[in-house]
Design a protein around this motif. Structure first.
Motif, PDB file in Angstrom:
ATOM      1  N   THR A 406       0.830  -1.209   0.000  1.00  0.00           N
ATOM      2  CA  THR A 406       0.000   0.000   0.000  1.00  0.00           C
ATOM      3  C   THR A 406       0.859   1.251   0.000  1.00  0.00           C
ATOM      4  OG1 THR A 406      -1.637  -1.218   1.329  1.00  0.00           O
ATOM      5  CG2 THR A 406      -1.900   1.174   1.163  1.00  0.00           C
ATOM      6  N   PRO A 407       0.777   2.096  -1.015  1.00  0.00           N
ATOM      7  CA  PRO A 407       1.588   3.317  -1.043  1.00  0.00           C
ATOM      8  C   PRO A 407       1.273   4.218   0.146  1.00  0.00           C
ATOM      9  CG  PRO A 407       0.594   2.882  -3.190  1.00  0.00           C
ATOM     10  CD  PRO A 407      -0.059   1.947  -2.224  1.00  0.00           C
ATOM     11  N   SER A 408       2.295   4.808   0.705  1.00  0.00           N
ATOM     12  CA  SER A 408       2.115   5.723   1.835  1.00  0.00           C
ATOM     13  C   SER A 408       1.484   7.033   1.357  1.00  0.00           C
ATOM     14  CB  SER A 408       3.451   6.021   2.498  1.00  0.00           C
ATOM     15  OG  SER A 408       3.334   7.052   3.451  1.00  0.00           O
ATOM     16  N   THR A 409       0.582   7.561   2.154  1.00  0.00           N
ATOM     17  CA  THR A 409      -0.032   8.859   1.855  1.00  0.00           C
ATOM     18  C   THR A 409       0.625   9.973   2.660  1.00  0.00           C
ATOM     19  OG1 THR A 409      -1.734   8.472   3.542  1.00  0.00           O
ATOM     20  CG2 THR A 409      -2.235   7.820   1.274  1.00  0.00           C
ATOM     21  N   ASN A 410       1.596   9.610   3.509  1.00  0.00           N
ATOM     22  CA  ASN A 410       2.279  10.596   4.360  1.00  0.00           C
ATOM     23  C   ASN A 410       3.623  11.013   3.776  1.00  0.00           C
ATOM     24  OD1 ASN A 410       0.254  10.632   6.343  1.00  0.00           O
ATOM     25  ND2 ASN A 410       1.078   8.780   7.286  1.00  0.00           N
TER      26      ASN A 410
END
Length: 410
Positions: A406-410
């Motif tokens: 899951t790609p980080s959104t931070n």
């Protein structure tokens, strides 16, 4: 089958009342299939006998460096090569000092210098001796040389003092030894990552002798720190007041209040962490103003009023500041567990939230077992009830797999 089967463990026992606990440690190790040989210092002979240790270990006990029979074949060198792990339990202040300075003036210290195998210390001494700057400097020096350590634990001592210095319990040392050998077989897929984990309760002062807190034991957070470190992560564990032994290889930062915990998180996350896990049970409220002196009873009143204010929301603050690539929280609830947890997941901007029902007496606070529901934005997973150490391993695997996909959104 135990991972200790046929493992060769050299147990060194130094002088101290805690030496009697080593008998139980030998029993646990041999029952798990390990082969144990014992080395005594002269001081240890005042507390345990060679005959007892020989009967339990099944091997002759060694205590003399210049034993003509053993040294005919360079016995101390052979013994140093024989061990897969050397464990010193108890490790006295004197032994720690001599080992730190590289002295080899008895059989046990000589073995520790001659071995290429890991050495694990379980310190045991008076609390003032443990706190002394010289002992702390020696312990730090050995840690920098990759000498392993467990404890010491905090509590009542044989001398009557209370504080840090008790040797860790044989079961805890046994678990650490088991974890050491497990780690050598565990894939180090978290190497290079920095995980920050909070654990335990916070303690909010009312006055110098009273405080607001909760029943969190810290066991879940400490188990998570141990599991992440075993897979290669660099782990910072920020803990409120608990009775748990410091996990080996973990950077433990001890705090009391929620304000102190937030400050410790921010100071240890100046560079963005890979994963943050908020497993601590942070008090929601604190005194608006804690008094400097003990609050006295009012003889003419059966009531007292305390003015409380909200504590900082540690997880929400760190999420807003993007202090970690992935944010994981815990939700301890007594009703509508999953529903409330899903609300916190969204409100606090978490990637994962782990919910548990603390109204149950068989899991959660102060229990060795736990059962949780793991919730992401897209999925829910409910692993079976398990020991916290086992559950922590499962949770770390879940978090790793989530972050890898899951790609980080931070």
């Amino acid at each position: 089958m135990s991972n200790l089967v046929q493992k060769r463990i050299l147990l060194g026992i130094t002088g101290g009342i805690a030496a009697y606990k080593s008998i139980e440690l030998i029993r646990l190790l041999t029952k798990a299939g390990a082969e144990v040989q014992v080395v005594l210092t002269d001081g240890a002979k005042a507390f345990v006998t060679e005959m007892t240790l020989q009967a339990i270990s099944g091997h002759p006990v060694r205590s003399t460096l210049l034993d003509p029979n053993a040294e005919a074949g360079m016995g101390h060198i052979e013994l140093a090569k024989w061990a897969d792990l050397i464990v010193i339990a108890p490790a006295s202040a004197d032994f720690i000092a001599r080992y730190a300075q590289g002295m080899a003036n008895d059989l046990l210290s000589t073995l520790c210098l001659a071995t290429e195998s890991p050495v694990l210390l379980a310190p045991a001494m008076n609390q003032a001796m443990w706190r002394h700057p010289a002992t702390q400097a020696n312990a730090k020096l050995l840690a920098e040389r990759d000498v392993l350590n467990i404890g010491p634990a905090d509590g009542a001592q044989a001398c009557g003092d209370i504080g840090p210095g008790r040797m860790s319990e044989p079961t805890d040392i046994f678990d650490t030894i088991t974890a050491h050998f497990e780690q050598t077989a565990i894939k180090q897929d978290l190497t290079g990552q920095h995980w920050v984990i909070t654990a335990g309760p916070t303690m909010e002062a009312i006055d110098p002798v009273r405080y607001i807190s909760n029943h969190s034991s810290g066991k879940m957070g400490y188990a998570l720190a141990t599991a992440a470190q075993a897979r290669g992560a660099s782990v910072t564990l920020i803990s409120g007041p608990v009775q748990c032994a410091a996990p080996h290889g973990v950077n433990l930062v001890s705090v009391k209040s929620a304000d102190e915990m937030l400050a410790a998180c921010e100071s240890n996350m100046t560079q963005q962490a890979d994963v943050f896990i908020g497993a601590a049970a942070v008090a929601d409220f604190k005194m608006k103003t804690a008094t400097d002196q003990k609050m006295k009873k009012q003889s003419d009143s059966d009531e007292i009023q305390l003015t409380l204010v909200k504590n900082p929301d540690i997880i929400a603050t760190l999420t807003q500041k993007k202090r970690a690539k992935y944010m994981v929280g815990f939700a301890a609830e007594t009703q509508k567990v999953v529903e409330y947890a899903k609300g916190k997941l969204v409100k606090k901007g978490l990637d994962i939230i782990i919910a548990n029902d603390v109204s149950r007496t068989d899991i959660g606070f102060n229990q060795d077992q736990n059962q949780v529901t793991v919730i992401t934005k897209d999925n829910t997973w409910s692993p079976s009830k398990a020991a916290k150490k086992e559950l922590a391993t499962q949770l770390v695997s879940f978090i790793y797999e989530y972050t890898a996909s899951t790609p980080s959104t931070n």
